[in-house]
Scaffold this motif. Sequence first.
Motif, PDB file in Angstrom:
ATOM      1  N   VAL A   3       0.836  -1.204   0.000  1.00  0.00           N
ATOM      2  CA  VAL A   3       0.000   0.000   0.000  1.00  0.00           C
ATOM      3  C   VAL A   3       0.869   1.253   0.000  1.00  0.00           C
ATOM      4  O   VAL A   3       1.770   1.395   0.836  1.00  0.00           O
ATOM      5  CB  VAL A   3      -0.936   0.014   1.227  1.00  0.00           C
ATOM      6  N   VAL A   4       0.582   2.143  -0.936  1.00  0.00           N
ATOM      7  CA  VAL A   4       1.339   3.388  -1.081  1.00  0.00           C
ATOM      8  C   VAL A   4       0.428   4.577  -0.791  1.00  0.00           C
ATOM      9  O   VAL A   4      -0.676   4.672  -1.348  1.00  0.00           O
ATOM     10  CB  VAL A   4       1.912   3.518  -2.510  1.00  0.00           C
ATOM     11  N   GLY A   5       0.868   5.467   0.070  1.00  0.00           N
ATOM     12  CA  GLY A   5       0.146   6.706   0.320  1.00  0.00           C
ATOM     13  C   GLY A   5       0.696   7.790  -0.584  1.00  0.00           C
ATOM     14  O   GLY A   5       1.912   7.991  -0.643  1.00  0.00           O
ATOM     15  N   VAL A   6      -0.186   8.470  -1.314  1.00  0.00           N
ATOM     16  CA  VAL A   6       0.235   9.518  -2.226  1.00  0.00           C
ATOM     17  C   VAL A   6      -0.467  10.826  -1.856  1.00  0.00           C
ATOM     18  O   VAL A   6      -1.681  10.869  -1.698  1.00  0.00           O
ATOM     19  CB  VAL A   6      -0.080   9.162  -3.694  1.00  0.00           C
ATOM     20  N   ILE A   7       0.332  11.880  -1.724  1.00  0.00           N
ATOM     21  CA  ILE A   7      -0.201  13.204  -1.404  1.00  0.00           C
ATOM     22  C   ILE A   7       0.021  14.104  -2.614  1.00  0.00           C
ATOM     23  O   ILE A   7       1.138  14.585  -2.837  1.00  0.00           O
ATOM     24  CB  ILE A   7       0.500  13.800  -0.167  1.00  0.00           C
ATOM     25  N   PRO A   8      -1.001  14.335  -3.433  1.00  0.00           N
ATOM     26  CA  PRO A   8      -0.835  15.255  -4.566  1.00  0.00           C
ATOM     27  C   PRO A   8      -0.650  16.677  -4.043  1.00  0.00           C
ATOM     28  O   PRO A   8      -1.393  17.125  -3.159  1.00  0.00           O
ATOM     29  CB  PRO A   8      -2.148  15.118  -5.349  1.00  0.00           C
ATOM     30  N   ALA A   9       0.327  17.389  -4.559  1.00  0.00           N
ATOM     31  CA  ALA A   9       0.605  18.753  -4.093  1.00  0.00           C
ATOM     32  C   ALA A   9       0.922  19.630  -5.294  1.00  0.00           C
ATOM     33  O   ALA A   9       2.065  19.719  -5.736  1.00  0.00           O
ATOM     34  CB  ALA A   9       1.754  18.750  -3.098  1.00  0.00           C
ATOM     35  N   ARG A  10      -0.116  20.269  -5.794  1.00  0.00           N
ATOM     36  CA  ARG A  10       0.020  21.139  -6.964  1.00  0.00           C
ATOM     37  C   ARG A  10       0.330  22.558  -6.495  1.00  0.00           C
ATOM     38  O   ARG A  10      -0.268  23.050  -5.537  1.00  0.00           O
ATOM     39  CB  ARG A  10      -1.279  21.113  -7.759  1.00  0.00           C
ATOM     40  N   TYR A  11       1.265  23.205  -7.168  1.00  0.00           N
ATOM     41  CA  TYR A  11       1.657  24.553  -6.752  1.00  0.00           C
ATOM     42  C   TYR A  11       0.599  25.587  -7.121  1.00  0.00           C
ATOM     43  O   TYR A  11       0.260  26.454  -6.336  1.00  0.00           O
ATOM     44  CB  TYR A  11       2.996  24.937  -7.388  1.00  0.00           C
ATOM     45  N   GLY A  12       0.088  25.478  -8.352  1.00  0.00           N
ATOM     46  CA  GLY A  12      -0.872  26.466  -8.825  1.00  0.00           C
ATOM     47  C   GLY A  12      -2.234  26.297  -8.179  1.00  0.00           C
ATOM     48  O   GLY A  12      -2.741  25.189  -8.043  1.00  0.00           O
ATOM     49  N   SER A  13      -2.826  27.388  -7.739  1.00  0.00           N
ATOM     50  CA  SER A  13      -4.166  27.381  -7.169  1.00  0.00           C
ATOM     51  C   SER A  13      -4.766  28.757  -7.403  1.00  0.00           C
ATOM     52  O   SER A  13      -4.137  29.774  -7.109  1.00  0.00           O
ATOM     53  CB  SER A  13      -4.125  27.087  -5.664  1.00  0.00           C
ATOM     54  N   THR A  14      -5.970  28.786  -7.960  1.00  0.00           N
ATOM     55  CA  THR A  14      -6.592  30.063  -8.291  1.00  0.00           C
ATOM     56  C   THR A  14      -6.756  30.938  -7.050  1.00  0.00           C
ATOM     57  O   THR A  14      -6.453  32.134  -7.055  1.00  0.00           O
ATOM     58  CB  THR A  14      -7.973  29.828  -8.944  1.00  0.00           C
ATOM     59  N   ARG A  15      -7.223  30.311  -5.965  1.00  0.00           N
ATOM     60  CA  ARG A  15      -7.491  31.085  -4.749  1.00  0.00           C
ATOM     61  C   ARG A  15      -6.295  31.194  -3.823  1.00  0.00           C
ATOM     62  O   ARG A  15      -6.242  32.064  -2.971  1.00  0.00           O
ATOM     63  CB  ARG A  15      -8.677  30.461  -3.998  1.00  0.00           C
ATOM     64  N   PHE A  16      -5.319  30.261  -3.985  1.00  0.00           N
ATOM     65  CA  PHE A  16      -4.229  30.223  -3.015  1.00  0.00           C
ATOM     66  C   PHE A  16      -2.980  29.648  -3.673  1.00  0.00           C
ATOM     67  O   PHE A  16      -2.580  28.516  -3.393  1.00  0.00           O
ATOM     68  CB  PHE A  16      -4.660  29.367  -1.823  1.00  0.00           C
ATOM     69  N   PRO A  17      -2.300  30.426  -4.527  1.00  0.00           N
ATOM     70  CA  PRO A  17      -1.072  29.924  -5.174  1.00  0.00           C
ATOM     71  C   PRO A  17      -0.012  29.541  -4.139  1.00  0.00           C
ATOM     72  O   PRO A  17       0.143  30.220  -3.119  1.00  0.00           O
ATOM     73  CB  PRO A  17      -0.614  31.133  -6.003  1.00  0.00           C
ATOM     74  N   GLY A  18       0.684  28.439  -4.401  1.00  0.00           N
ATOM     75  CA  GLY A  18       1.730  27.983  -3.485  1.00  0.00           C
ATOM     76  C   GLY A  18       1.195  27.422  -2.184  1.00  0.00           C
ATOM     77  O   GLY A  18       1.934  27.321  -1.196  1.00  0.00           O
ATOM     78  N   LYS A  19      -0.056  27.013  -2.190  1.00  0.00           N
ATOM     79  CA  LYS A  19      -0.725  26.569  -0.962  1.00  0.00           C
ATOM     80  C   LYS A  19       0.032  25.499  -0.175  1.00  0.00           C
ATOM     81  O   LYS A  19       0.112  25.590   1.056  1.00  0.00           O
ATOM     82  CB  LYS A  19      -2.143  26.084  -1.304  1.00  0.00           C
ATOM     83  N   PRO A  20       0.613  24.471  -0.809  1.00  0.00           N
ATOM     84  CA  PRO A  20       1.305  23.437  -0.013  1.00  0.00           C
ATOM     85  C   PRO A  20       2.447  23.976   0.839  1.00  0.00           C
ATOM     86  O   PRO A  20       2.824  23.360   1.834  1.00  0.00           O
ATOM     87  CB  PRO A  20       1.835  22.473  -1.078  1.00  0.00           C
TER      88      PRO A  20
END
Length: 241
Positions: A3-20
């Motif tokens: 079992v692999v846990g994956v956390i998608p973390a996209r930089y771009g966000s319309t309301r909150f860029p760089g959110k991660p």
Amino acid sequence: MKVVGVIPARYGSTRFPGKPLALINGKPMIQHVYEQVTKSKELETVVVATDHEDIKRVVEEFGGKAIMTRTDHETGSDRISEVTGKVDGDFYVNVQGDEPLIRPELIDALVQAAKESPEAVVTAKTAIKNEEDVTNPNVVKVVTNKKGFALYFSRSAVPYNRSGLEHKHFKHLGLYGYPKEVLNQFVQLPPSDLEKVEVLEQLRLLENGYSLKVVETTYDAVGVDTPEDIEKVEMILGGNN
């Protein structure tokens, strides 16, 4: 079952860029999420799947594992499907990268349910406590059969309580576990009719005949969608995490 846990973390966000990378009590949000996920007893590996070198660097600086994925993925499921070709596993758990309060016990419950229903996608629900949420289209509702498998997901109040009988509505939580083969089949399917109407990706699975096992939990997701949500999470953490 690996079992692999994956956390998608996209930089771009319309309301909150760089959110991660936003700081919560002085620590990047992605670190809070990663540390919670790695407390799971059922995950063999945990990786952050990102599209930005800064996120990868920060994850590696705090000792986590991160891999670069394409920048053109439309959904987290698409990003995790790419991960299946880079990180070996049988079952992949998608944990939202903006839920720093995720409970490792819930992840374990999902994996345990997967072991009982190895061909199903596994997700979660929690009882709705605020009646206003029943009719709020931003709160996705789910109804299940007596064996705990999803019948339908909707932004509407389902079931509609015409009888007036006492009834408990459930909120769907955006936590998923996928068998590798099912995940890679799923992302190749075109958006389904109900999915396009409700704008709910999980309906594509139901419309194409896949089973979704739904685990009930008392945990209610507290996601970070805007900078204002940071303060809310810090209050919950009490400045101690």
